[in-house]
Design a protein around this motif. Sequence first.
Motif, mmCIF file in Angstrom:
data_model
loop_
_atom_site.group_PDB
_atom_site.id
_atom_site.type_symbol
_atom_site.label_atom_id
_atom_site.label_comp_id
_atom_site.label_asym_id
_atom_site.label_seq_id
_atom_site.Cartn_x
_atom_site.Cartn_y
_atom_site.Cartn_z
ATOM 1 N N GLU A 92 -1.149 -5.041 -6.608
ATOM 2 C CA GLU A 92 -2.027 -4.028 -7.334
ATOM 3 C C GLU A 92 -3.404 -4.175 -6.780
ATOM 4 O O GLU A 92 -3.975 -3.423 -6.469
ATOM 5 C CB GLU A 92 -1.970 -4.639 -8.770
ATOM 6 C CG GLU A 92 -1.034 -4.568 -9.718
ATOM 7 C CD GLU A 92 -0.737 -5.103 -11.024
ATOM 8 O OE1 GLU A 92 -2.173 -5.444 -11.391
ATOM 9 O OE2 GLU A 92 0.082 -4.910 -11.724
ATOM 10 N N TYR B 90 -4.496 10.750 -6.450
ATOM 11 C CA TYR B 90 -4.047 9.347 -6.964
ATOM 12 C C TYR B 90 -2.760 9.316 -7.655
ATOM 13 O O TYR B 90 -2.026 8.539 -7.474
ATOM 14 C CB TYR B 90 -5.398 8.878 -7.796
ATOM 15 C CG TYR B 90 -5.144 7.311 -8.247
ATOM 16 C CD1 TYR B 90 -6.069 6.520 -7.474
ATOM 17 C CD2 TYR B 90 -4.302 7.230 -9.113
ATOM 18 C CE1 TYR B 90 -5.695 5.121 -7.828
ATOM 19 C CE2 TYR B 90 -4.151 5.673 -9.540
ATOM 20 C CZ TYR B 90 -4.887 4.656 -9.040
ATOM 21 O OH TYR B 90 -4.794 3.413 -9.376
ATOM 22 N N MET C 128 -6.435 2.807 -2.223
ATOM 23 C CA MET C 128 -7.029 3.920 -2.676
ATOM 24 C C MET C 128 -8.612 4.276 -2.635
ATOM 25 O O MET C 128 -8.899 5.165 -2.437
ATOM 26 C CB MET C 128 -6.674 4.037 -4.236
ATOM 27 C CG MET C 128 -5.125 3.875 -4.635
ATOM 28 S SD MET C 128 -3.995 4.937 -3.726
ATOM 29 C CE MET C 128 -4.827 6.753 -4.466
ATOM 30 N N SER D 106 -0.200 6.937 -5.522
ATOM 31 C CA SER D 106 -0.575 5.593 -6.129
ATOM 32 C C SER D 106 0.861 4.819 -6.381
ATOM 33 O O SER D 106 1.182 3.732 -5.973
ATOM 34 C CB SER D 106 -1.239 5.421 -7.355
ATOM 35 O OG SER D 106 -0.599 6.160 -8.413
ATOM 36 N N THR E 55 -3.121 -2.102 -3.583
ATOM 37 C CA THR E 55 -2.976 -0.868 -3.791
ATOM 38 C C THR E 55 -4.364 -0.213 -4.011
ATOM 39 O O THR E 55 -4.799 0.700 -3.544
ATOM 40 C CB THR E 55 -2.026 -0.402 -5.066
ATOM 41 O OG1 THR E 55 -0.739 -1.070 -4.532
ATOM 42 C CG2 THR E 55 -1.932 0.904 -5.263
ATOM 43 N N GLN E 56 -5.009 -1.000 -5.116
ATOM 44 C CA GLN E 56 -6.532 -0.509 -5.237
ATOM 45 C C GLN E 56 -7.566 -0.484 -3.959
ATOM 46 O O GLN E 56 -8.395 0.536 -4.033
ATOM 47 C CB GLN E 56 -7.105 -1.312 -6.443
ATOM 48 C CG GLN E 56 -6.669 -1.289 -7.662
ATOM 49 C CD GLN E 56 -6.311 0.229 -8.268
ATOM 50 O OE1 GLN E 56 -7.713 0.845 -8.031
ATOM 51 N NE2 GLN E 56 -5.461 0.596 -8.629
ATOM 52 N N PHE F 139 1.946 1.699 -3.916
ATOM 53 C CA PHE F 139 2.272 0.340 -4.825
ATOM 54 C C PHE F 139 3.601 -0.134 -4.306
ATOM 55 O O PHE F 139 3.623 -1.121 -4.002
ATOM 56 C CB PHE F 139 2.274 0.380 -6.208
ATOM 57 C CG PHE F 139 2.551 -0.797 -6.872
ATOM 58 C CD1 PHE F 139 1.585 -1.819 -7.066
ATOM 59 C CD2 PHE F 139 3.730 -0.948 -7.467
ATOM 60 C CE1 PHE F 139 1.933 -3.013 -7.406
ATOM 61 C CE2 PHE F 139 4.101 -2.267 -8.198
ATOM 62 C CZ PHE F 139 3.053 -3.269 -8.190
#
Length: 199
Positions: free
Chosen positions: A63, A41, A70, A45, A66-67, A49
């Motif tokens: 955001e 991560y 992940m 990350s 991106t989450q 992003f």
Amino acid sequence: MAERVRRIAGVADVERVEPPDSSALLQLVARGDEQAFEKLYGIVSAPVFGLVRRIVRDPAQSEEVTQEVMLELWRTAARYAPERGSAMTWVMTLAHRRAVDRVRSAQSATDREDKAFRRETTRPFDEVAELVNTRLEHEQVRRCLASLTDLQRESVELAYYRGLTYREVSELLDTPLGTIKTRLRDGLIRMRDCLGVTR
């Protein structure tokens, strides 16, 4: 290769530290290793992003995407095949797909809303009703024309239905131009009153 500074007996010593191998971390994540995921991560990350932000544009949506990437990375790490490319390429491909999906989804939602709005605001065209209204209007105009004097009706018909100028009407009827203008003015006033047109 990163550098880490150690202090041994007050002397600064620079130690070279190899960054964690993304491919190895991804394989550990596939086995459910949470510490490996934390490290991965930290590595991916920010680039994820950045890519998502360039595609989606909106910071809050970026955001969220991106989450989602992940989370998908955690769930689908076992699908990564090192022989097909680097771990970073695989992760960025996931990110790109998610970002494009979000943009398409947002566009589809906007298109649906626009279509629904147009459907609600556009009244359906009723051809029969329109035809009936047109015929009623024509009939009312004919009735009002019939209420004019013969001289007024003749002047109005020549000027407005045959498209002649006032001077041509005057010459055709062998009547002074001023008289034709008066007949037309009086005839149009009576037509307006008969049709119920307000100024």
